[in-house]
Design an enzyme around this catalytic site. Structure first.
Site, mmCIF file in Angstrom:
data_model
loop_
_atom_site.group_PDB
_atom_site.id
_atom_site.type_symbol
_atom_site.label_atom_id
_atom_site.label_comp_id
_atom_site.label_asym_id
_atom_site.label_seq_id
_atom_site.Cartn_x
_atom_site.Cartn_y
_atom_site.Cartn_z
ATOM 1 N N LYS A 126 0.802 -1.233 0.000
ATOM 2 C CA LYS A 126 0.000 0.000 0.000
ATOM 3 C C LYS A 126 0.827 1.271 0.000
ATOM 4 C CE LYS A 126 -4.364 -1.916 1.317
ATOM 5 N NZ LYS A 126 -5.314 -2.217 2.378
ATOM 6 N N ARG A 180 -3.677 -9.835 5.437
ATOM 7 C CA ARG A 180 -4.162 -9.986 4.058
ATOM 8 C C ARG A 180 -3.062 -9.486 3.125
ATOM 9 N NH1 ARG A 180 -6.337 -6.847 0.089
ATOM 10 N NH2 ARG A 180 -8.079 -7.691 -1.129
HETATM 11 N N1 HH2 Z 1 -7.463 -3.793 1.048
HETATM 12 C C1 HH2 Z 1 -7.831 -3.829 -0.251
HETATM 13 C C2 HH2 Z 1 -8.985 -4.528 -0.645
HETATM 14 N N2 HH2 Z 1 -9.727 -5.201 0.249
HETATM 15 N N3 HH2 Z 1 -10.106 -5.897 2.481
HETATM 16 C C3 HH2 Z 1 -9.760 -5.892 3.774
HETATM 17 N N4 HH2 Z 1 -10.478 -6.561 4.676
HETATM 18 N N5 HH2 Z 1 -8.651 -5.202 4.215
HETATM 19 C C4 HH2 Z 1 -7.860 -4.492 3.370
HETATM 20 O O1 HH2 Z 1 -6.875 -3.861 3.831
HETATM 21 C C5 HH2 Z 1 -8.208 -4.478 1.974
HETATM 22 C C6 HH2 Z 1 -9.365 -5.204 1.561
HETATM 23 C C7 HH2 Z 1 -6.994 -3.136 -1.278
HETATM 24 O O2 HH2 Z 1 -6.011 -3.998 -1.808
HETATM 25 P P1 HH2 Z 1 -6.157 -4.794 -3.187
HETATM 26 O O3 HH2 Z 1 -7.263 -5.776 -3.119
HETATM 27 O O4 HH2 Z 1 -4.857 -5.375 -3.570
HETATM 28 O O5 HH2 Z 1 -6.427 -3.648 -4.246
HETATM 29 P P2 HH2 Z 1 -7.699 -3.221 -5.094
HETATM 30 O O6 HH2 Z 1 -8.759 -2.798 -4.131
HETATM 31 O O7 HH2 Z 1 -7.190 -2.117 -5.973
HETATM 32 O O8 HH2 Z 1 -8.162 -4.426 -5.871
#
Ligand code: HH2
Length: 286
Positions: A225, A259
């Site tokens: 992040k 995660r």
């Molecule tokens: N972060 C993201 C998405 N979902 N869910 C939880 N519970 N906690 C988090 O910190 C979290 C989440 C963002 O990361 P990512 O899925 O890699 O990115 P994107 O939302 O761009 O798909």
């Protein structure tokens, strides 16, 4: 924290972990891996690879939550995630599958296909999603954020970030309870990078222990992040070392679940951090 136990699919989780949730983004635009796993076959292969790396859970998402991401229609999000779940179930995938969505229709379709956990980055802001979770009797991740990915940046204003996140997660627990979801079926997540500046994300990680009074296991998602980029200057694709430092810090501060995108590396970091934590249990403040 007091003892807890949570059944997610075929597996029962309890104790201090650490447990690793591996991320599979079946999206064209996720901030770190957009477009790599949009195709169902690629997403299935990714889930299998993360399981082989030691993932305890796999979190599948069909809509990016990065700041300013374009919203996805319900039908399109279902089309991205459901075939992946169906194919994993058909090949006997044993790792519990979580669906990362804020939409009740997507959650319902994913649960029908075999998902065992709903990961809601809006902490059950939508009562229709709460109703789907309650009816299915599945566990849910209540993540802290404010607003939507479109406007969350403007809402990153806190007098005391840890106290306000704790109070707002308590509200999410009340929303869950009002919908018929007992606290025992929840996991809580401070939402690193969601409606938080890099400085606020760092402070939230440092003060994670202040969420313990809520009495639920904690999930923390620092992977790749922007607070890591802001701290080090590293580009998204070069943030594994910073991710591992944050994973270790989260585990030392009491996170039961992390995660991450890079499961094998994060699992090693989490296990070593947990072993250090447990080596002198009376000395580490809890
Ligand atoms: N972060 C993201 C998405 N979902 N869910 C939880 N519970 N906690 C988090 O910190 C979290 C989440 C963002 O990361 P990512 O899925 O890699 O990115 P994107 O939302 O761009 O798909």
């Amino acid at each position: 924290m007091t003892s807890w136990s949570l059944r997610i699919g075929a597996r029962t989780f309890s104790g201090r972990g650490p447990f690793v949730m591996g991320v599979v983004n079946a999206t064209p635009d996720s901030f770190s891996d957009g477009g790599r796993f949009l195709d169902a076959g690629a997403a299935v292969a990714r889930a299998l690879a993360l399981a082989a790396e030691g993932a305890d859970l796999v979190d599948l998402g069909g809509e990016s939550t990065r700041p300013g991401a374009a919203p996805v229609e319900v039908e399109e999000e279902i089309r991205r995630v459901v075939p992946v779940i169906e194919r994993l179930v058909a090949c006997g995938f044993e790792v519990p599958i979580s669906v990362d969505t804020t939409k009740p229709e997507v959650a319902r379709a994913a649960l029908r296909a075999g998902a065992a956990l709903v990961n809601d980055v809006q902490g059950l802001f939508d009562p229709r999603l709460a109703a789907v979770v309650a009816e299915a009797g599945v566990p849910v991740v209540l993540m802290h954020m404010r607003g939507t990915p479109a406007d969350m940046r403007e809402r990153a204003r806190y007098r005391d970030v840890a106290r306000e996140v704790r109070d707002e997660l308590a509200e999410a627990l009340r929303r869950a309870a009002a919908a018929g979801i007992p606290a025992e079926r929840t996991l809580l997540d401070p939402g690193i990078g969601f409606a938080k500046t890099p400085a606020q994300s760092l402070e939230m990680l440092a003060r994670l222990g202040e969420l313990r009074p809520l009495g639920r296991p904690l999930l923390v998602g620092p992977s790749r992040k922007s607070f890591i980029g802001a701290t080090t200057g590293a580009a998204v694709e070069d943030r594994l070392p910073g991710t591992l430092a944050a994973v270790a810090a989260a585990v030392l501060a009491g996170a039961e679940f992390v995660r991450v995108h890079d499961v094998a590396a994060a699992r090693q970091a989490a296990l070593v951090a947990a072993a250090i934590r447990d080596a002198a249990p009376d000395r580490v403040p809890r």
